[in-house]
Design a protein around this motif. Structure first.
Motif, mmCIF file in Angstrom:
data_model
loop_
_atom_site.group_PDB
_atom_site.id
_atom_site.type_symbol
_atom_site.label_atom_id
_atom_site.label_comp_id
_atom_site.label_asym_id
_atom_site.label_seq_id
_atom_site.Cartn_x
_atom_site.Cartn_y
_atom_site.Cartn_z
ATOM 1 N N GLU A 63 1.231 5.503 6.397
ATOM 2 C CA GLU A 63 0.730 4.706 5.265
ATOM 3 C C GLU A 63 -0.267 5.030 4.161
ATOM 4 O O GLU A 63 0.046 4.929 2.868
ATOM 5 N N ASP A 64 -1.323 6.050 4.712
ATOM 6 C CA ASP A 64 -2.144 6.492 3.536
ATOM 7 C C ASP A 64 -1.084 7.529 3.028
ATOM 8 O O ASP A 64 -1.646 7.906 1.932
ATOM 9 N N ILE A 65 -0.352 8.474 3.559
ATOM 10 C CA ILE A 65 0.636 9.382 2.991
ATOM 11 C C ILE A 65 1.362 8.756 1.955
ATOM 12 O O ILE A 65 1.452 9.096 0.731
ATOM 13 N N TRP A 66 1.958 7.601 2.252
ATOM 14 C CA TRP A 66 2.813 6.857 1.410
ATOM 15 C C TRP A 66 1.998 6.574 0.239
ATOM 16 O O TRP A 66 2.566 6.646 -1.137
ATOM 17 N N ARG A 67 0.817 6.070 0.210
ATOM 18 C CA ARG A 67 -0.106 5.598 -0.942
ATOM 19 C C ARG A 67 -0.447 6.947 -1.879
ATOM 20 O O ARG A 67 -0.757 6.712 -2.818
ATOM 21 N N LEU A 68 -0.228 8.278 -1.376
ATOM 22 C CA LEU A 68 -0.418 9.347 -2.021
ATOM 23 C C LEU A 68 0.628 9.546 -3.439
ATOM 24 O O LEU A 68 0.454 10.263 -4.310
ATOM 25 N N ASP A 71 7.762 7.295 -7.749
ATOM 26 C CA ASP A 71 8.463 8.109 -6.968
ATOM 27 C C ASP A 71 9.109 7.371 -5.876
ATOM 28 O O ASP A 71 8.730 7.278 -4.579
ATOM 29 N N LYS A 72 10.315 6.564 -6.242
ATOM 30 C CA LYS A 72 10.796 5.779 -5.088
ATOM 31 C C LYS A 72 11.468 6.380 -4.056
ATOM 32 O O LYS A 72 11.324 5.817 -2.860
ATOM 33 N N PHE A 73 11.943 7.818 -4.194
ATOM 34 C CA PHE A 73 12.628 8.342 -2.867
ATOM 35 C C PHE A 73 11.556 8.728 -2.056
ATOM 36 O O PHE A 73 11.881 8.275 -0.857
ATOM 37 N N ALA A 74 10.443 9.303 -2.367
ATOM 38 C CA ALA A 74 9.444 9.592 -1.429
ATOM 39 C C ALA A 74 8.842 8.346 -0.698
ATOM 40 O O ALA A 74 8.639 8.459 0.438
ATOM 41 N N ARG A 75 8.599 7.339 -1.428
ATOM 42 C CA ARG A 75 8.032 6.227 -0.986
ATOM 43 C C ARG A 75 9.000 5.655 0.064
ATOM 44 O O ARG A 75 8.444 4.931 1.156
ATOM 45 N N ASN A 76 10.166 5.476 -0.289
ATOM 46 C CA ASN A 76 11.362 4.883 0.712
ATOM 47 C C ASN A 76 11.438 5.715 1.994
ATOM 48 O O ASN A 76 11.371 5.105 2.891
ATOM 49 N N CYS A 77 11.294 6.965 1.741
ATOM 50 C CA CYS A 77 11.539 7.861 3.168
ATOM 51 C C CYS A 77 10.266 7.927 3.913
ATOM 52 O O CYS A 77 10.193 7.610 5.166
ATOM 53 N N TYR A 78 8.969 7.666 3.153
ATOM 54 C CA TYR A 78 7.707 7.771 4.104
ATOM 55 C C TYR A 78 7.706 6.208 4.676
ATOM 56 O O TYR A 78 7.311 6.080 5.936
ATOM 57 N N GLN A 79 8.296 5.415 3.782
ATOM 58 C CA GLN A 79 8.367 3.835 4.468
ATOM 59 C C GLN A 79 9.202 3.724 5.671
ATOM 60 O O GLN A 79 8.750 2.930 6.696
ATOM 61 N N GLY A 80 10.290 4.606 5.794
ATOM 62 C CA GLY A 80 11.250 4.521 6.721
ATOM 63 C C GLY A 80 10.534 5.167 8.099
ATOM 64 O O GLY A 80 10.574 4.796 9.021
#
Length: 126
Positions: free
Chosen positions: A28-33, A38-47
């Motif tokens: 979650e901390d990485i996702w917040r970076l 950047d919907k793609f990166a946030r989506n992948c990290y959320q997965g």
């Protein structure tokens, strides 16, 4: 090494020790970076965050919750490339698929995945 890479090392350590809840917290901390744009990166990290939660549910005996979340993860990570940034998504998805099959057939998940990263790690420093 970038902040993201450093945090992934910590995530990998927790994940590979079966501390999925702790791994999810760092993810979650990485996702917040990443910016909201950047919907793609946030989506992948959320997965990946959801995958950690799915395995946390499973290790706590909540099979139905694990299966429900794994199905969401399959759809979400399916939209990510086979290798997203530093994470081997194709490897992780292979475990998602086998975990879903096991749970749907009433079996136990035989093997939980390690967090497979696509770069050389210096895990001695952890």
């Amino acid at each position: 090494m970038s902040v993201e890479e450093d945090m992934l090392l910590i995530t990998k350590k927790f994940w590979d020790e079966g501390k999925f809840y702790e791994a999810h917290e760092v993810l979650e901390d990485i996702w917040r970076l990443f910016p909201k744009e950047d919907k793609f990166a946030r989506n992948c990290y959320q997965g990946l965050i959801r995958l950690a939660i799915a395995y946390h549910h499973y290790t706590c005996g909540r099979r139905d919750s694990a299966l429900r979340v794994l199905r969401k993860v399959k759809e979400q990570l399916g939209g990510c490339s086979g290798s997203f940034r530093y994470v081997n998504i194709a490897y992780m998805l292979s475990f998602v698929n086998s975990s879903i099959e096991c749970l749907e057939s009433g079996e136990e998940i035989k093997t939980l995945p390690n967090l497979m990263l696509n770069y050389q790690l210096d895990t001695e420093s952890l």
